[in-house]
Design a protein around this motif. Structure first.
Motif, PDB file in Angstrom:
ATOM      1  N   LEU A 168     -43.787   7.749 -31.282  1.00 57.23           N
ATOM      2  CA  LEU A 168     -42.781   6.917 -30.636  1.00 57.23           C
ATOM      3  C   LEU A 168     -41.506   6.848 -31.470  1.00 57.23           C
ATOM      4  O   LEU A 168     -40.395   7.020 -30.957  1.00 57.23           O
ATOM      5  CB  LEU A 168     -43.341   5.507 -30.414  1.00 57.23           C
ATOM      6  N   SER A 169     -41.662   6.603 -32.769  1.00 59.06           N
ATOM      7  CA  SER A 169     -40.496   6.425 -33.643  1.00 59.06           C
ATOM      8  C   SER A 169     -39.663   7.692 -33.767  1.00 59.06           C
ATOM      9  O   SER A 169     -38.435   7.630 -33.852  1.00 59.06           O
ATOM     10  CB  SER A 169     -40.948   5.970 -35.040  1.00 59.06           C
ATOM     11  N   LEU A 170     -40.326   8.834 -33.799  1.00 57.65           N
ATOM     12  CA  LEU A 170     -39.621  10.101 -33.994  1.00 57.65           C
ATOM     13  C   LEU A 170     -39.308  10.816 -32.685  1.00 57.65           C
ATOM     14  O   LEU A 170     -38.709  11.882 -32.696  1.00 57.65           O
ATOM     15  CB  LEU A 170     -40.460  11.022 -34.891  1.00 57.65           C
ATOM     16  N   ALA A 171     -39.703  10.222 -31.553  1.00 55.25           N
ATOM     17  CA  ALA A 171     -39.451  10.796 -30.231  1.00 55.25           C
ATOM     18  C   ALA A 171     -39.997  12.222 -30.141  1.00 55.25           C
ATOM     19  O   ALA A 171     -39.325  13.145 -29.702  1.00 55.25           O
ATOM     20  CB  ALA A 171     -37.962  10.775 -29.905  1.00 55.25           C
ATOM     21  N   MET A 172     -41.257  12.387 -30.576  1.00 52.65           N
ATOM     22  CA  MET A 172     -41.911  13.690 -30.521  1.00 52.65           C
ATOM     23  C   MET A 172     -43.093  13.642 -29.561  1.00 52.65           C
ATOM     24  O   MET A 172     -43.620  12.568 -29.252  1.00 52.65           O
ATOM     25  CB  MET A 172     -42.407  14.096 -31.915  1.00 52.65           C
ATOM     26  N   THR A 173     -43.497  14.812 -29.092  1.00 56.40           N
ATOM     27  CA  THR A 173     -44.600  14.883 -28.152  1.00 56.40           C
ATOM     28  C   THR A 173     -45.901  14.420 -28.795  1.00 56.40           C
ATOM     29  O   THR A 173     -46.644  13.634 -28.234  1.00 56.40           O
ATOM     30  CB  THR A 173     -44.770  16.319 -27.622  1.00 56.40           C
ATOM     31  N   ARG A 174     -46.182  14.907 -29.997  1.00 58.82           N
ATOM     32  CA  ARG A 174     -47.365  14.467 -30.738  1.00 58.82           C
ATOM     33  C   ARG A 174     -47.169  14.753 -32.211  1.00 58.82           C
ATOM     34  O   ARG A 174     -46.442  15.671 -32.595  1.00 58.82           O
ATOM     35  CB  ARG A 174     -48.638  15.153 -30.214  1.00 58.82           C
ATOM     36  N   VAL A 175     -47.818  13.941 -33.045  1.00 59.18           N
ATOM     37  CA  VAL A 175     -47.719  14.106 -34.497  1.00 59.18           C
ATOM     38  C   VAL A 175     -49.138  14.081 -35.064  1.00 59.18           C
ATOM     39  O   VAL A 175     -49.620  13.040 -35.531  1.00 59.18           O
ATOM     40  CB  VAL A 175     -46.865  12.991 -35.138  1.00 59.18           C
ATOM     41  N   PRO A 176     -49.851  15.229 -35.033  1.00 55.95           N
ATOM     42  CA  PRO A 176     -51.223  15.273 -35.549  1.00 55.95           C
ATOM     43  C   PRO A 176     -51.250  15.125 -37.067  1.00 55.95           C
ATOM     44  O   PRO A 176     -50.425  15.702 -37.777  1.00 55.95           O
ATOM     45  CB  PRO A 176     -51.715  16.658 -35.115  1.00 55.95           C
ATOM     46  N   LEU A 177     -52.206  14.322 -37.563  1.00 51.03           N
ATOM     47  CA  LEU A 177     -52.244  14.009 -38.989  1.00 51.03           C
ATOM     48  C   LEU A 177     -53.605  14.285 -39.609  1.00 51.03           C
ATOM     49  O   LEU A 177     -54.642  14.202 -38.952  1.00 51.03           O
ATOM     50  CB  LEU A 177     -51.920  12.530 -39.217  1.00 51.03           C
ATOM     51  N   GLU A 178     -53.576  14.575 -40.905  1.00 52.14           N
ATOM     52  CA  GLU A 178     -54.760  14.548 -41.756  1.00 52.14           C
ATOM     53  C   GLU A 178     -54.539  13.473 -42.801  1.00 52.14           C
ATOM     54  O   GLU A 178     -53.417  13.295 -43.292  1.00 52.14           O
ATOM     55  CB  GLU A 178     -54.981  15.895 -42.449  1.00 52.14           C
ATOM     56  N   MET A 179     -55.599  12.724 -43.143  1.00 51.25           N
ATOM     57  CA  MET A 179     -55.485  11.631 -44.104  1.00 51.25           C
ATOM     58  C   MET A 179     -56.514  11.783 -45.217  1.00 51.25           C
ATOM     59  O   MET A 179     -57.597  12.332 -45.010  1.00 51.25           O
ATOM     60  CB  MET A 179     -55.713  10.280 -43.424  1.00 51.25           C
ATOM     61  N   GLU A 180     -56.148  11.258 -46.377  1.00 48.53           N
ATOM     62  CA  GLU A 180     -57.073  11.206 -47.504  1.00 48.53           C
ATOM     63  C   GLU A 180     -56.782   9.933 -48.276  1.00 48.53           C
ATOM     64  O   GLU A 180     -55.622   9.543 -48.440  1.00 48.53           O
ATOM     65  CB  GLU A 180     -56.899  12.431 -48.400  1.00 48.53           C
ATOM     66  N   LEU A 181     -57.840   9.268 -48.738  1.00 43.77           N
ATOM     67  CA  LEU A 181     -57.692   7.993 -49.448  1.00 43.77           C
ATOM     68  C   LEU A 181     -58.280   8.110 -50.846  1.00 43.77           C
ATOM     69  O   LEU A 181     -59.431   8.538 -51.020  1.00 43.77           O
ATOM     70  CB  LEU A 181     -58.404   6.885 -48.668  1.00 43.77           C
ATOM     71  N   LYS A 182     -57.473   7.749 -51.854  1.00 45.89           N
ATOM     72  CA  LYS A 182     -57.916   7.834 -53.241  1.00 45.89           C
ATOM     73  C   LYS A 182     -57.634   6.527 -53.976  1.00 45.89           C
ATOM     74  O   LYS A 182     -56.658   5.841 -53.687  1.00 45.89           O
ATOM     75  CB  LYS A 182     -57.196   8.976 -53.977  1.00 45.89           C
TER      76      LYS A 182
END
Length: 306
Positions: free
Chosen positions: A102-116
């Motif tokens: 929504l914020s970037l006005a893009m079709t989709r923003v697929p993500l990968e996440m990692e928590l350390k």
């Protein structure tokens, strides 16, 4: 873990990377125009994960290509527990993808996440929630909140919803982050700069008008420059009557281009950083100049990721 009299404080790092080759999160965050939009998406997603705007604090955002690394601070164990549950269940990932889209006005923003947390990779132990909490609690924050984060926070909190009369351009903030005591801009005063705005169903980062905007406006607005000026004068004292009529007379020989150029020049010189694309687009749409607004926003230059 913490004693009953000691506050529960812990720290962790959230690593983010887009799986779409055309979306590089560090580059977006390093862009002065896109940074507020990325920060807003991060803030809202983190608030979703804990159920509170203040549930988790961002201390710093690091750009380490291809990762965007967010240093987090937790001040309550219950908030950290909610965050871990949201992260483990994929709700945080889904929320952040949605807010970025929504914020970037893009079709989709697929993500990968990692928590350390320190040297511990928490993704390997997410089913053991207490162990994760212990790792985060052991890692105390090594810094205060970065000044840039503080500035972005204040900018986000100052967002207001502004609906221009007789048009559909709205500057949108997050209602949960808006202070109800913030004054709305009066009809006689200048508008505060906004971070994002909506045009034709798409969200755009707001920005100060550029020389290229100035020239395109003067070239394409044609005979409607005076009507646009009347719309802008509602919140710009420098364009109050009889300024617009005087400009028409003074630059009559030079023609429409120069008249329009001088009009916007007065606006820019008077408003400074508040002379934004959102305000000009609102005035253009109010007068039916949709194609000119689209030209200024470069609507066809966005690359979607499929």
């Amino acid at each position: 873990m913490a004693g009953s009299s000691a506050p529960w404080i812990g720290s962790a790092y959230l690593f983010l990377q887009s799986t779409c080759k055309t979306i590089v999160l560090p580059s977006l965050y390093e862009s002065s125009q896109k940074k507020p939009s990325v920060f807003k998406a991060l803030k809202l997603a983190l608030a979703d994960s804990t159920g509170s705007v203040n549930g988790v604090d961002m201390l710093k955002v690091h750009c380490s290509h291809p990762h965007l690394i967010v240093q987090l601070k937790f001040c309550k164990q219950e908030n950290c527990r909610r965050f871990l549950q949201s992260y483990r269940e994929g709700a945080l990932q889904e929320s952040l993808q949605s807010h970025l889209q929504l914020s970037l006005a893009m079709t989709r923003v697929p993500l990968e996440m990692e928590l350390k947390a320190g040297n511990e990779h928490l993704d390997n132990m997410l089913k053991d929630e207490d162990r994760c909490l212990e790792c985060i609690y052991r890692e105390k924050p090594d810094r205060l909140r970065d000044e840039e984060i503080t500035e972005l926070e204040e900018c986000l909190k100052s967002l207001i919803v502004h609906q221009s009369i007789n048009n559909n351009v709205a500057v949108k903030g997050c209602p949960s982050l808006n202070s109800p005591s913030l004054p709305c801009p009066s009809q006689g005063g200048s508008l505060s700069p906004q971070v994002t705005f909506i045009f034709q169903g798409q969200q755009f980062a707001n920005r100060t008008l550029t020389p290229d905007d100035h020239q395109k406006f003067a070239k394409l607005v044609s005979k409607k420059w005076k009507q646009v000026g009347r719309s802008l004068q509602k919140n710009c004292r420098a364009l109050r009557d009889p300024v617009i009529d005087n400009l028409a007379l003074e630059y009559d020989r030079e023609g429409l281009y120069e008249q329009a150029y001088q009009l916007l020049l007065r606006f820019i010189q008077s408003e400074g950083k508040k002379a934004t694309i959102a305000r000009l687009v609102a005035a253009l749409e109010e007068n039916g100049l949709i194609s000119l607004a689209e030209e200024l926003l470069g609507l066809h230059s966005n690359e979607d990721c499929s």
